[in-house]
Scaffold this active site. Structure first.
Site, PDB file in Angstrom:
ATOM      1  CB  THR A  66      60.886  44.537  21.610  1.00 21.54           C
ATOM      2  OG1 THR A  66      60.317  45.645  22.316  1.00 21.54           O
ATOM      3  CG2 THR A  66      62.133  44.065  22.329  1.00 21.54           C
ATOM      4  N   GLY A  67      61.304  47.398  20.091  1.00 27.92           N
ATOM      5  CA  GLY A  67      62.013  48.673  20.099  1.00 27.92           C
ATOM      6  C   GLY A  67      61.315  49.676  19.213  1.00 27.92           C
ATOM      7  NE  ARG A  99      54.535  53.367  14.983  1.00 34.88           N
ATOM      8  CZ  ARG A  99      55.052  52.387  15.710  1.00 34.88           C
ATOM      9  NH1 ARG A  99      54.266  51.519  16.312  1.00 34.88           N
ATOM     10  NH2 ARG A  99      56.338  52.261  15.833  1.00 34.88           N
ATOM     11  N   GLY A 117      59.895  50.925  16.379  1.00 30.19           N
ATOM     12  CA  GLY A 117      59.511  50.157  15.200  1.00 30.19           C
ATOM     13  C   GLY A 117      59.963  50.708  13.867  1.00 30.19           C
ATOM     14  CB  THR A 163      56.718  44.917  21.900  1.00 32.66           C
ATOM     15  OG1 THR A 163      56.193  46.119  21.398  1.00 32.66           O
ATOM     16  CG2 THR A 163      56.523  43.793  20.911  1.00 32.66           C
ATOM     17  N   GLY A 169      53.697  49.662  13.510  1.00 30.53           N
ATOM     18  CA  GLY A 169      55.149  49.521  13.661  1.00 30.53           C
ATOM     19  C   GLY A 169      55.688  48.259  13.013  1.00 30.53           C
ATOM     20  CG  ASP A 170      59.107  46.558  14.862  1.00 28.11           C
ATOM     21  OD1 ASP A 170      58.378  47.288  15.580  1.00 28.11           O
ATOM     22  OD2 ASP A 170      59.925  45.749  15.342  1.00 28.11           O
TER      23      ASP A 170
HETATM   24  N1  ASP Z   1      58.237  47.695  18.136  1.00 28.75           N
HETATM   25  C1  ASP Z   1      57.006  48.198  18.668  1.00 28.75           C
HETATM   26  C2  ASP Z   1      56.443  49.213  17.708  1.00 28.75           C
HETATM   27  O1  ASP Z   1      57.185  50.021  17.207  1.00 28.75           O
HETATM   28  C3  ASP Z   1      57.154  48.817  20.016  1.00 28.75           C
HETATM   29  C4  ASP Z   1      58.029  48.085  20.985  1.00 28.75           C
HETATM   30  O2  ASP Z   1      58.617  47.081  20.667  1.00 28.75           O
HETATM   31  O3  ASP Z   1      58.124  48.512  22.134  1.00 28.75           O
HETATM   32  O4  ASP Z   1      55.255  49.242  17.516  1.00 28.75           O
END
Ligand code: ASP
Length: 337
Positions: free
Chosen positions: A255-256, A232, A258, A204, A234-235
């Site tokens: 990022t991570g 789906r 979500g 991300t 995410g965050d």
């Molecule tokens: N946070 C993002 C999600 O969950 C993915 C990411 O940050 O790599 O959609």
């Protein structure tokens, strides 16, 4: 003994990359900008020198593009949009052109933006034909009475707003397609492969900027997670989870994984710990990333700028594509060290 402990603590804090340019006695810098290109399993061993050079160049271009705008005295929102668009247009990052595939083999993009001066925000989810989702999020914020739009409705709005559309095939990249096939195979066999760990990183992108007036803007854009199912989201497009900004405290882009960032309202919690708990941006970010998220196995990181222009970059994964610039100071990094 106590004295030694205090010195050690002070030294550890001063050596932590987490917060930079953090001297509270120094006046707020003329501008500050920090970017990320995703956190995850990013190791030296899993990277070729050529790929590493490509990532560093792309991060440098995004950072420079945003920084130039701030140097000219233009508003933070312009810098955030421009820096994120550079990363969205690069096939390297999981946003825009390089977005990962859903289980059904589509690309569904999410993005959000928040303006710390006005408290206004905009977000989009599940876009399939918008070249630069960050610009769509900005249009939602500035040109509608809503905060979040998803799917076809959001795309119809973008069409009316004259936002650039592309055919869904624009988002196809061989690398992300292979990553989906691998993920589907792993799902059905239960056997995790040892393939290129770069493909397992998420990627991300995000940017937080503070302009000459001290206004803070945060934005995030993503393709989500490889093999995501059933629409789906995410965050990243959720205000308070993946993105948050308030001139009174800080701006944050996450990022991570979500789901963990949503459950822990990570971006807002950083600001709340500052606002209600008197913590510094660095302390709050470190708590969220290394303690709160880690307790539940939530992998990822965040970037932030506080109201004094201090820059924070924290992550609990192996690496995070990241960089920041303030007048006279600049850094771009990938790995932990
Ligand atoms: N946070 C993002 C999600 O969950 C993915 C990411 O940050 O790599 O959609």
């Amino acid at each position: 003994m106590k004295y030694h402990l205090i010195i050690l603590l002070f030294f550890t804090m001063a050596c932590n990359e987490g917060e930079l340019s953090s001297d509270k006695t120094v006046k707020r810098p003329d501008y500050a900008i920090v970017i990320h290109g995703g956190a995850g399993t990013i190791t030296r061993e899993g990277m070729t020198p050529a790929m590493e050079a490509e990532y560093l160049a792309a991060l440098d271009l995004a950072l420079t593009t945003g920084e130039e705008i701030l140097k000219e005295g233009k508003p933070a929102i312009m810098a955030v949009e421009a820096a994120i668009r550079v990363m969205e247009d690069s096939p390297l990052f999981n946003a825009g052109k390089g977005a990962v595939f859903t289980h059904e083999g589509k690309n569904e993009l999410d993005a959000s933006i928040m303006d710390g001066a006005s408290g206004k925000a905009g977000a989009v989810g599940g876009l399939t034909i918008i070249k630069n989702p960050i610009s769509a999020a900005i249009a939602v914020m500035n040109q509608s009475e809503h905060v979040m739009m998803v799917g076809k409705g959001a795309e119809d709005f973008c069409r009316v707003m004259g936002i650039e559309l592309v055919d869904p095939t624009y988002f196809f990249t061989d690398r992300r397609w292979k990553a989906l096939q691998q993920a589907i195979l792993e799902d059905s066999t239960g056997v995790l492969s040892e393939t290129d760990p770069q493909e397992k990183k998420r990627g991300t992108v995000g940017c937080v900027a503070m302009d000459k007036d001290g206004n803070i803007v945060a934005g995030t854009s993503t393709g989500g997670m490889t093999n995501k199912k059933f629409g789906r989201i995410g965050d990243s497009p959720i205000i308070g989870a993946g993105t948050y900004a308030d001139n009174k405290s800080c701006g944050v882009s996450c990022t991570g994984h979500g789901e963990h960032f949503i459950r822990n309202t990570v971006a807002r919690d950083v600001a709340a710990m500052m606002e209600y708990g008197g913590k510094s941006c660095q302390e709050a970010s470190a708590y969220l990333i290394h303690q709160k998220l880690m307790e539940k196995g939530g992998e990822g990181g965040l970037i932030a700028i506080d109201k004094r222009g201090n820059v924070v970059m924290e992550f609990n994964s192996e690496g995070m594509y990241r960089g920041f610039a303030v007048p006279g100071q600049r850094m771009i990094k990938i790995y932990k060290d």
